[in-house]
Design a protein around this motif. Structure first.
Motif, PDB file in Angstrom:
ATOM      1  N   ASN A   1       2.528  -2.447  -9.423  1.00 24.61           N
ATOM      2  CA  ASN A   1       2.948  -2.902  -8.103  1.00 24.61           C
ATOM      3  C   ASN A   1       2.472  -4.324  -7.813  1.00 24.61           C
ATOM      4  O   ASN A   1       3.180  -5.093  -7.171  1.00 24.61           O
ATOM      5  CB  ASN A   1       2.449  -1.938  -7.023  1.00 24.61           C
ATOM      6  CG  ASN A   1       3.374  -0.761  -6.845  1.00 24.61           C
ATOM      7  OD1 ASN A   1       4.367  -0.843  -6.149  1.00 24.61           O
ATOM      8  ND2 ASN A   1       3.068   0.335  -7.521  1.00 24.61           N
ATOM      9  N   LEU A   2       1.276  -4.681  -8.273  1.00 21.32           N
ATOM     10  CA  LEU A   2       0.770  -6.038  -8.046  1.00 21.32           C
ATOM     11  C   LEU A   2       1.544  -7.068  -8.876  1.00 21.32           C
ATOM     12  O   LEU A   2       1.706  -8.211  -8.450  1.00 21.32           O
ATOM     13  CB  LEU A   2      -0.724  -6.111  -8.359  1.00 21.32           C
ATOM     14  CG  LEU A   2      -1.633  -5.373  -7.364  1.00 21.32           C
ATOM     15  CD1 LEU A   2      -3.076  -5.427  -7.834  1.00 21.32           C
ATOM     16  CD2 LEU A   2      -1.491  -5.942  -5.964  1.00 21.32           C
TER      17      LEU A   2
ATOM     18  N   ILE B   1      -3.559   5.879 -12.106  1.00 28.49           N
ATOM     19  CA  ILE B   1      -3.689   5.183 -10.819  1.00 28.49           C
ATOM     20  C   ILE B   1      -3.810   3.675 -11.033  1.00 28.49           C
ATOM     21  O   ILE B   1      -3.131   2.889 -10.359  1.00 28.49           O
ATOM     22  CB  ILE B   1      -4.890   5.739 -10.021  1.00 28.49           C
ATOM     23  CG1 ILE B   1      -4.601   7.168  -9.571  1.00 28.49           C
ATOM     24  CG2 ILE B   1      -5.223   4.845  -8.823  1.00 28.49           C
ATOM     25  CD1 ILE B   1      -5.800   7.907  -8.998  1.00 28.49           C
ATOM     26  N   ARG B   2      -4.662   3.255 -11.979  1.00 30.05           N
ATOM     27  CA  ARG B   2      -4.795   1.815 -12.280  1.00 30.05           C
ATOM     28  C   ARG B   2      -3.463   1.228 -12.733  1.00 30.05           C
ATOM     29  O   ARG B   2      -3.096   0.114 -12.350  1.00 30.05           O
ATOM     30  CB  ARG B   2      -5.872   1.587 -13.338  1.00 30.05           C
ATOM     31  CG  ARG B   2      -7.285   1.588 -12.783  1.00 30.05           C
ATOM     32  CD  ARG B   2      -8.308   1.082 -13.797  1.00 30.05           C
ATOM     33  NE  ARG B   2      -8.295   1.823 -15.050  1.00 30.05           N
ATOM     34  CZ  ARG B   2      -8.946   2.971 -15.290  1.00 30.05           C
ATOM     35  NH1 ARG B   2      -9.663   3.522 -14.328  1.00 30.05           N
ATOM     36  NH2 ARG B   2      -8.870   3.563 -16.455  1.00 30.05           N
TER      37      ARG B   2
ATOM     38  N   ILE C   1      -1.174   0.736  -9.714  1.00 30.26           N
ATOM     39  CA  ILE C   1      -1.616  -0.423  -8.921  1.00 30.26           C
ATOM     40  C   ILE C   1      -1.244  -1.723  -9.619  1.00 30.26           C
ATOM     41  O   ILE C   1      -0.672  -2.635  -9.000  1.00 30.26           O
ATOM     42  CB  ILE C   1      -3.132  -0.352  -8.642  1.00 30.26           C
ATOM     43  CG1 ILE C   1      -3.438   0.819  -7.710  1.00 30.26           C
ATOM     44  CG2 ILE C   1      -3.644  -1.672  -8.046  1.00 30.26           C
ATOM     45  CD1 ILE C   1      -4.912   1.148  -7.578  1.00 30.26           C
ATOM     46  N   ASP C   2      -1.528  -1.813 -10.919  1.00 30.05           N
ATOM     47  CA  ASP C   2      -1.194  -3.031 -11.680  1.00 30.05           C
ATOM     48  C   ASP C   2       0.304  -3.308 -11.659  1.00 30.05           C
ATOM     49  O   ASP C   2       0.717  -4.457 -11.466  1.00 30.05           O
ATOM     50  CB  ASP C   2      -1.684  -2.917 -13.131  1.00 30.05           C
ATOM     51  CG  ASP C   2      -3.190  -3.021 -13.248  1.00 30.05           C
ATOM     52  OD1 ASP C   2      -3.843  -3.485 -12.286  1.00 30.05           O
ATOM     53  OD2 ASP C   2      -3.724  -2.635 -14.309  1.00 30.05           O
TER      54      ASP C   2
ATOM     55  N   MET D   1       2.049   6.523  -6.859  1.00 30.76           N
ATOM     56  CA  MET D   1       0.973   7.385  -7.360  1.00 30.76           C
ATOM     57  C   MET D   1       1.371   8.852  -7.221  1.00 30.76           C
ATOM     58  O   MET D   1       1.168   9.659  -8.142  1.00 30.76           O
ATOM     59  CB  MET D   1      -0.327   7.145  -6.588  1.00 30.76           C
ATOM     60  CG  MET D   1      -1.104   5.942  -7.029  1.00 30.76           C
ATOM     61  SD  MET D   1      -2.540   5.549  -5.987  1.00 30.76           S
ATOM     62  CE  MET D   1      -3.267   7.117  -5.648  1.00 30.76           C
TER      63      MET D   1
ATOM     64  N   LYS E   1       0.836  -1.206   0.000  1.00 30.54           N
ATOM     65  CA  LYS E   1       0.000   0.000   0.000  1.00 30.54           C
ATOM     66  C   LYS E   1       0.871   1.257   0.000  1.00 30.54           C
ATOM     67  O   LYS E   1       0.626   2.204  -0.755  1.00 30.54           O
ATOM     68  CB  LYS E   1      -0.930   0.000   1.216  1.00 30.54           C
ATOM     69  CG  LYS E   1      -1.783   1.236   1.349  1.00 30.54           C
ATOM     70  CD  LYS E   1      -2.615   1.169   2.619  1.00 30.54           C
ATOM     71  CE  LYS E   1      -3.242   2.489   2.964  1.00 30.54           C
ATOM     72  NZ  LYS E   1      -3.947   2.475   4.235  1.00 30.54           N
TER      73      LYS E   1
ATOM     74  N   LEU F   1      -5.552  -7.578  -9.420  1.00 35.03           N
ATOM     75  CA  LEU F   1      -6.276  -6.819  -8.402  1.00 35.03           C
ATOM     76  C   LEU F   1      -7.317  -7.700  -7.710  1.00 35.03           C
ATOM     77  O   LEU F   1      -7.457  -7.666  -6.487  1.00 35.03           O
ATOM     78  CB  LEU F   1      -6.945  -5.584  -9.020  1.00 35.03           C
ATOM     79  CG  LEU F   1      -7.669  -4.660  -8.050  1.00 35.03           C
ATOM     80  CD1 LEU F   1      -6.736  -4.188  -6.940  1.00 35.03           C
ATOM     81  CD2 LEU F   1      -8.262  -3.480  -8.784  1.00 35.03           C
TER      82      LEU F   1
ATOM     83  N   ILE G   1       2.433   1.703  -3.425  1.00 41.61           N
ATOM     84  CA  ILE G   1       1.435   2.159  -4.402  1.00 41.61           C
ATOM     85  C   ILE G   1       1.174   3.651  -4.220  1.00 41.61           C
ATOM     86  O   ILE G   1       1.182   4.419  -5.190  1.00 41.61           O
ATOM     87  CB  ILE G   1       0.125   1.344  -4.287  1.00 41.61           C
ATOM     88  CG1 ILE G   1       0.332  -0.072  -4.823  1.00 41.61           C
ATOM     89  CG2 ILE G   1      -1.019   2.030  -5.024  1.00 41.61           C
ATOM     90  CD1 ILE G   1      -0.828  -1.022  -4.573  1.00 41.61           C
TER      91      ILE G   1
END
Length: 152
Positions: free
Chosen positions: A138-139, A131-132, A135-136, A15, A8, A146, A11
């Motif tokens: 980092n995942l 933002i997406r 997140i992608d 961001m 978190k 997600l 991310i």
């Protein structure tokens, strides 16, 4: 091993960096991503639209705050430019010369003006896409999607 708190934090920090870069590029684009800014009413020879001294551009700072990223500026006029609206300008007392050569005094007063919106920071489809992507990315470090992450 997956550390959800570190993920978190990564991310949110990514961001902040990505959005800061893109919001800064909006000054070069003279647009909020692809939405062009309204041109000036009068030509101003000292610099580009919204970039005369670059003070406002430099003042916009991103900060991780709670579960999100917050952008702010210490300059009072940043919100007016970003959101548009009505502003007031102080006019000092001064003297003027008429076309016929008569000198007269102008009293100090406020002049009202309308500022068109020239957004450079905010939410929108391009912001959500960034933002997406963050997140992608980092995942992917944990080989997760997600939906898989949310199940854990």
């Amino acid at each position: 091993m997956l550390d959800a708190n570190k993920l978190k934090a990564d991310i949110l920090d990514d961001m902040r960096v990505e959005l800061s870069d893109e919001f800064d590029r909006n000054f070069e684009r003279k647009a909020f991503f692809s939405d062009k800014w309204k041109p000036r009413a009068h030509d101003y020879p000292k610099g580009s639209l919204l970039v005369v001294t670059s003070a406002m551009r430099r003042s916009a700072q991103g900060e991780v705050s709670g579960d999100g990223v917050r952008f702010s500026s210490a300059l009072p006029y940043t919100t007016l430019h970003n959101e548009g609206g009505t502003g007031f300008k102080q006019v000092r007392a001064h003297t003027r010369k008429s076309k016929k050569g008569k000198i007269y005094t102008v009293r100090a007063h406020q002049r009202k003006f309308n500022m068109p919106q020239r957004q450079f920071i905010g939410d929108g489809p391009d912001t959500q896409r960034i933002i997406r992507g963050v997140i992608d990315d980092n995942l992917k470090k944990f080989n997760l999607s997600l939906t898989e992450f949310l199940r854990k």
